[in-house]
Design a protein around this motif. Structure first.
Motif, PDB file in Angstrom:
ATOM      1  N   HIS A 263     -11.247  30.595-127.577  1.00  0.00           N
ATOM      2  CA  HIS A 263     -11.927  29.548-128.327  1.00  0.00           C
ATOM      3  C   HIS A 263     -12.996  30.161-129.224  1.00  0.00           C
ATOM      4  O   HIS A 263     -13.701  31.084-128.812  1.00  0.00           O
ATOM      5  N   TYR A 264     -13.124  29.600-130.411  1.00  0.00           N
ATOM      6  CA  TYR A 264     -14.108  30.041-131.391  1.00  0.00           C
ATOM      7  C   TYR A 264     -14.824  28.802-131.914  1.00  0.00           C
ATOM      8  O   TYR A 264     -14.177  27.876-132.407  1.00  0.00           O
TER       9      TYR A 264
ATOM     10  N   TRP B 127     -17.761  35.898-138.399  1.00  0.00           N
ATOM     11  CA  TRP B 127     -17.771  35.093-139.619  1.00  0.00           C
ATOM     12  C   TRP B 127     -16.360  34.844-140.116  1.00  0.00           C
ATOM     13  O   TRP B 127     -15.481  35.689-139.942  1.00  0.00           O
ATOM     14  N   GLU B 128     -16.174  33.696-140.752  1.00  0.00           N
ATOM     15  CA  GLU B 128     -14.978  33.417-141.557  1.00  0.00           C
ATOM     16  C   GLU B 128     -15.478  32.924-142.907  1.00  0.00           C
ATOM     17  O   GLU B 128     -16.369  32.069-142.962  1.00  0.00           O
TER      18      GLU B 128
ATOM     19  N   HIS C 266     -13.964  24.062-134.419  1.00  0.00           N
ATOM     20  CA  HIS C 266     -13.469  24.656-133.187  1.00  0.00           C
ATOM     21  C   HIS C 266     -12.092  25.228-133.497  1.00  0.00           C
ATOM     22  O   HIS C 266     -11.161  24.485-133.808  1.00  0.00           O
ATOM     23  N   ALA C 267     -11.989  26.543-133.454  1.00  0.00           N
ATOM     24  CA  ALA C 267     -10.709  27.213-133.654  1.00  0.00           C
ATOM     25  C   ALA C 267     -10.218  27.691-132.289  1.00  0.00           C
ATOM     26  O   ALA C 267     -11.005  28.085-131.430  1.00  0.00           O
ATOM     27  N   LEU C 268      -8.909  27.621-132.111  1.00  0.00           N
ATOM     28  CA  LEU C 268      -8.304  27.983-130.839  1.00  0.00           C
ATOM     29  C   LEU C 268      -7.046  28.780-131.122  1.00  0.00           C
ATOM     30  O   LEU C 268      -6.266  28.419-132.007  1.00  0.00           O
TER      31      LEU C 268
ATOM     32  N   MET D 232     -20.176  32.159-136.100  1.00  0.00           N
ATOM     33  CA  MET D 232     -20.236  31.932-134.660  1.00  0.00           C
ATOM     34  C   MET D 232     -21.085  33.035-134.038  1.00  0.00           C
ATOM     35  O   MET D 232     -20.838  34.231-134.291  1.00  0.00           O
ATOM     36  N   GLN D 233     -22.054  32.659-133.246  1.00  0.00           N
ATOM     37  CA  GLN D 233     -22.893  33.631-132.545  1.00  0.00           C
ATOM     38  C   GLN D 233     -22.259  33.961-131.209  1.00  0.00           C
ATOM     39  O   GLN D 233     -21.836  33.056-130.475  1.00  0.00           O
TER      40      GLN D 233
END
Length: 131
Positions: free
Chosen positions: A124-125, A21-22, A109-111, A13-14
């Motif tokens: 939010h990611y 990073w994951e 989309h991680a929340l 994710m920028q």
């Protein structure tokens, strides 16, 4: 657990401050993940996660990096659809809920959400698959 194998690989994710990073890999009957930030030439590990069975239930178990006293916090899977997974631990301060929502096979989309100062807050990611 089989459905969550879509998580395996690297996700980026920028942000305005750099990249988050994951990276996930399967180890035996669980997934292990690590998240880290990259700012210029500096890399900082944020947490490591075990996604597997704990006390008979599928759990998301992060541990914050950089704190020798840090213990894993277990979030139990409470809702699942084909591409959305919700984990909860209502006894934890923040977050109390972690959601992974896959958009196809290359976007995530991680929340995370929970109460902060009496108000429900969300972070939010938005990740893209790198490999």
């Amino acid at each position: 657990m089989q459905a969550l194998r879509v998580l395996t690989g690297s996700w980026k994710m920028q942000t305005q401050k750099g990249e988050i990073w994951e990276r996930w890999q399967q180890e035996q009957q669980q997934l292990k993940g690590v998240s880290f930030s990259v700012k210029a030439k500096d890399t900082t590990q944020l947490e490591d996660v075990i996604l597997g069975i704990h006390n008979g239930k599928l759990s998301y178990a992060p541990r914050t990096s950089g704190d020798a006293e840090s213990k894993r916090v277990y979030f139990t899977l409470v809702k699942q659809t084909a591409m959305r997974f919700e984990f909860e631990n209502l006894q934890h301060d923040f977050p109390q809920r972690i959601v992974y929502n896959f958009i196809g096979t290359d976007s995530l989309h991680a929340l995370i959400e929970g109460p902060i100062n009496g108000s429900l807050q969300q972070q939010h990611y938005y990740y893209k698959r790198v490999q």
